[in-house]
Design an enzyme around this catalytic site. Structure first.
Site, short mmCIF file in Angstrom:
data_model
loop_
_atom_site.label_atom_id
_atom_site.label_comp_id
_atom_site.label_asym_id
_atom_site.label_seq_id
_atom_site.Cartn_x
_atom_site.Cartn_y
_atom_site.Cartn_z
N ASN A 219 52.31 -1.99 -68.20
CA ASN A 219 52.88 -2.08 -69.44
C ASN A 219 52.22 -2.84 -70.48
OD1 ASN A 219 53.82 -4.62 -68.92
ND2 ASN A 219 55.75 -3.92 -69.98
N SER B 29 59.09 3.39 -81.81
CA SER B 29 59.08 2.21 -80.87
C SER B 29 59.28 0.91 -81.80
CB SER B 29 57.41 2.01 -80.68
OG SER B 29 57.38 0.83 -80.02
N ALA C 54 64.73 6.30 -59.64
CA ALA C 54 63.51 5.88 -58.77
C ALA C 54 62.00 6.17 -59.54
CB ALA C 54 63.44 6.76 -57.51
N GLY C 55 62.11 6.13 -60.84
CA GLY C 55 61.02 6.45 -61.57
C GLY C 55 60.16 5.04 -61.69
N LYS D 288 51.93 4.57 -68.31
CA LYS D 288 52.07 3.37 -67.55
C LYS D 288 51.08 3.42 -66.30
CE LYS D 288 56.11 1.51 -69.60
NZ LYS D 288 57.43 0.88 -69.14
N ARG E 17 68.75 10.83 -57.75
CA ARG E 17 69.02 12.34 -57.75
C ARG E 17 68.12 12.95 -56.62
NH1 ARG E 17 67.62 15.39 -63.16
NH2 ARG E 17 65.75 14.73 -62.85
N MET F 222 69.39 0.81 -69.17
CA MET F 222 67.98 0.40 -69.54
C MET F 222 67.82 1.18 -70.83
SD MET F 222 65.00 -0.14 -66.90
CE MET F 222 65.31 -1.00 -65.22
N THR G 295 53.66 2.49 -73.20
CA THR G 295 55.04 2.97 -72.70
C THR G 295 54.53 4.37 -72.48
OG1 THR G 295 56.94 3.30 -73.58
CG2 THR G 295 55.17 3.67 -75.30
N ASP H 30 57.80 -5.50 -67.39
CA ASP H 30 59.30 -4.99 -67.53
C ASP H 30 60.32 -5.38 -66.33
OD1 ASP H 30 58.76 -2.85 -69.46
OD2 ASP H 30 58.20 -1.72 -67.84
P1 NAP Z 1 60.69 8.33 -65.33
O1 NAP Z 1 59.63 7.75 -64.46
O2 NAP Z 1 60.51 9.70 -65.90
O3 NAP Z 1 62.17 8.44 -64.17
C1 NAP Z 1 63.12 9.00 -64.79
C2 NAP Z 1 64.29 8.77 -63.58
O4 NAP Z 1 65.68 9.61 -64.23
C3 NAP Z 1 64.22 9.43 -62.21
O5 NAP Z 1 64.60 8.75 -61.00
C4 NAP Z 1 64.97 10.93 -62.60
O6 NAP Z 1 65.28 11.37 -61.12
C5 NAP Z 1 66.20 10.22 -63.25
N1 NAP Z 1 66.85 11.17 -64.03
C6 NAP Z 1 66.18 12.09 -65.14
N2 NAP Z 1 67.20 12.92 -65.73
C7 NAP Z 1 68.23 12.62 -64.75
C8 NAP Z 1 69.68 13.08 -64.82
N3 NAP Z 1 70.11 14.14 -65.75
N4 NAP Z 1 70.63 12.84 -63.97
C9 NAP Z 1 70.10 11.81 -63.09
N5 NAP Z 1 68.96 11.15 -62.92
C10 NAP Z 1 67.81 11.63 -63.73
O7 NAP Z 1 61.33 7.24 -66.44
P2 NAP Z 1 61.22 5.69 -66.30
O8 NAP Z 1 59.76 5.44 -66.88
O9 NAP Z 1 61.51 5.21 -65.05
O10 NAP Z 1 62.50 5.38 -67.37
C11 NAP Z 1 63.73 5.69 -67.17
C12 NAP Z 1 64.78 5.10 -68.20
O11 NAP Z 1 64.47 3.63 -68.66
C13 NAP Z 1 64.19 5.63 -69.56
O12 NAP Z 1 65.27 6.02 -70.42
C14 NAP Z 1 63.43 4.48 -70.48
O13 NAP Z 1 63.54 4.69 -71.78
C15 NAP Z 1 64.23 3.25 -69.92
N6 NAP Z 1 63.30 2.07 -69.97
C16 NAP Z 1 63.78 1.07 -70.99
C17 NAP Z 1 63.05 -0.06 -71.00
C18 NAP Z 1 63.43 -1.08 -71.71
O14 NAP Z 1 62.60 -2.19 -72.25
N7 NAP Z 1 64.67 -1.34 -72.05
C19 NAP Z 1 61.88 -0.39 -70.04
C20 NAP Z 1 61.42 0.78 -69.14
C21 NAP Z 1 62.14 2.09 -69.15
P3 NAP Z 1 64.39 12.19 -60.16
O15 NAP Z 1 63.52 11.39 -59.45
O16 NAP Z 1 65.42 13.01 -59.43
O17 NAP Z 1 63.86 13.11 -61.10
#
Ligand code: NAP
Length: 281
Positions: free
Chosen positions: A87, A15, A127-128, A66, A151, A220, A62, A102
């Site tokens: 968050n 982090s 869509a996470g 969340k 996906r 992101m 994080t 966020d």
């Molecule tokens: P999450 O709730 O686990 O959701 C993951 C998403 O990614 C789902 O839509 C999943 O699809 C999809 N996915 C996973 N593996 C995949 C693949 N190989 N091909 C295509 N789609 C795939 O995660 P999250 O919390 O939303 O975070 C998503 C990303 O954003 C992370 O990498 C995180 O580090 C980043 N993030 C960055 C910030 C920042 O401040 N920069 C803030 C928040 C998050 P399915 O629904 O089909 O499983």
């Protein structure tokens, strides 16, 4: 007395939040400490309770806590309710207040990157939890189109169903969802990768023709240089590329302002962090 804050997650060693908040505190002459706490996967509530009992004033949350933080808070901001994820926690007046910064962090970063969001056509991949946090703030900027591709298509459809109830009256034609191929309907001014595919160096299998002239491709994920998604976007014609470092710094600044009542300057902090990361080329 020095006020205590922390970021809590699992894992947490990576982090950058402690460095960001230390820089904000130095810049604004705030007397606070900010640490990183690793909570066991089944020990989030206990770790928060312990930090509170020791006098902690607030926490950033994080992955993967969340949603649990959302359920724990006994007072929620409107944007946290819409995101169904928290968050930022503040411990005040015997209450646990939950917020989600966020979305505003992403919108501020996009604006600083020169995006005119009002009227823009935006494609959001994933869509996470991250997508849940940014949908309402993006809609509130006045985008003309927000297509959410994922996906697992049903998950994207369910997600827009939740938001449509809230936004339906104002924006009946703006919000839509589907799979990768359905995203090919229109060119987009901004494409945001909010999947975690970049963490395993993969890119979503996107169709060609997504990128409008002058468009921005945004991942992101940050700190990994040119991710598989950004490479694909460059090859498919995106004019500009950006990662999520600015979003990280902006969401932190919003939390800092909530806790301390003073807004730090983010540009210098972002530039210092950027200098230590692999370049986006
Ligand atoms: P999450 O709730 O686990 O959701 C993951 C998403 O990614 C789902 O839509 C999943 O699809 C999809 N996915 C996973 N593996 C995949 C693949 N190989 N091909 C295509 N789609 C795939 O995660 P999250 O919390 O939303 O975070 C998503 C990303 O954003 C992370 O990498 C995180 O580090 C980043 N993030 C960055 C910030 C920042 O401040 N920069 C803030 C928040 C998050 P399915 O629904 O089909 O499983």
């Amino acid at each position: 007395m020095t006020d205590r804050y922390a970021v809590i997650g699992h894992p947490i060693a990576h982090s950058k939040s402690p460095a960001i908040h230390a820089a904000f505190a130095a810049q604004t002459a705030q007397d606070l400490s900010y640490e990183a706490l690793l909570a066991p996967l089944d020990g989030f509530a206990a770790a928060v309770a312990q930090f509170r009992a020791q006098g902690g004033r607030g926490m950033n949350i994080t992955v993967p806590f969340k949603e649990e933080a959302f359920r724990m808070a006994n007072r929620l901001t409107e944007r946290a309710k819409l995101a169904q994820a928290v968050n930022t926690l503040s411990f005040e007046d015997g209450e646990i207040k939950g917020d989600n910064t966020d979305g505003v962090g992403l919108v501020r970063d996009l604006e600083q990157l020169g995006c005119q969001l009002a009227g823009a056509r935006v494609l959001l991949l994933g869509a996470g939890g991250a997508v849940r946090g940014v949908v309402a703030p993006l809609l509130q900027t006045g985008v003309s189109r927000l297509f959410i591709a994922n996906r697992t298509v049903e998950r994207a459809e369910k997600l827009i169903g939740d938001f449509a109830d809230f936004f339906a009256y104002e924006m009946p034609d703006t919000l839509a969802a589907g799979g990768w191929q359905e995203a090919a309907d229109a060119p987009y001014d901004v494409v945001i990768n909010a999947t975690s595919a970049s963490l395993s160096d993969e890119a979503p299998p996107l169709p060609a023709g997504l990128y409008a002239q002058g468009s921005l491709a945004y991942d992101m994920v940050y700190g990994r240089g040119l991710t598989a998604y950004l490479k694909q976007a460059r090859d498919q014609g995106a004019a500009r590329l950006a990662d999520g470092l600015g979003m990280l710094v902006e969401q932190a600044a919003e939390a800092f302002a909530l806790w301390r009542g003073v807004r730090p300057d983010t540009a210098a902090v972002r530039d210092t962090l950027r200098a230590a990361l692999p370049p986006l080329v």
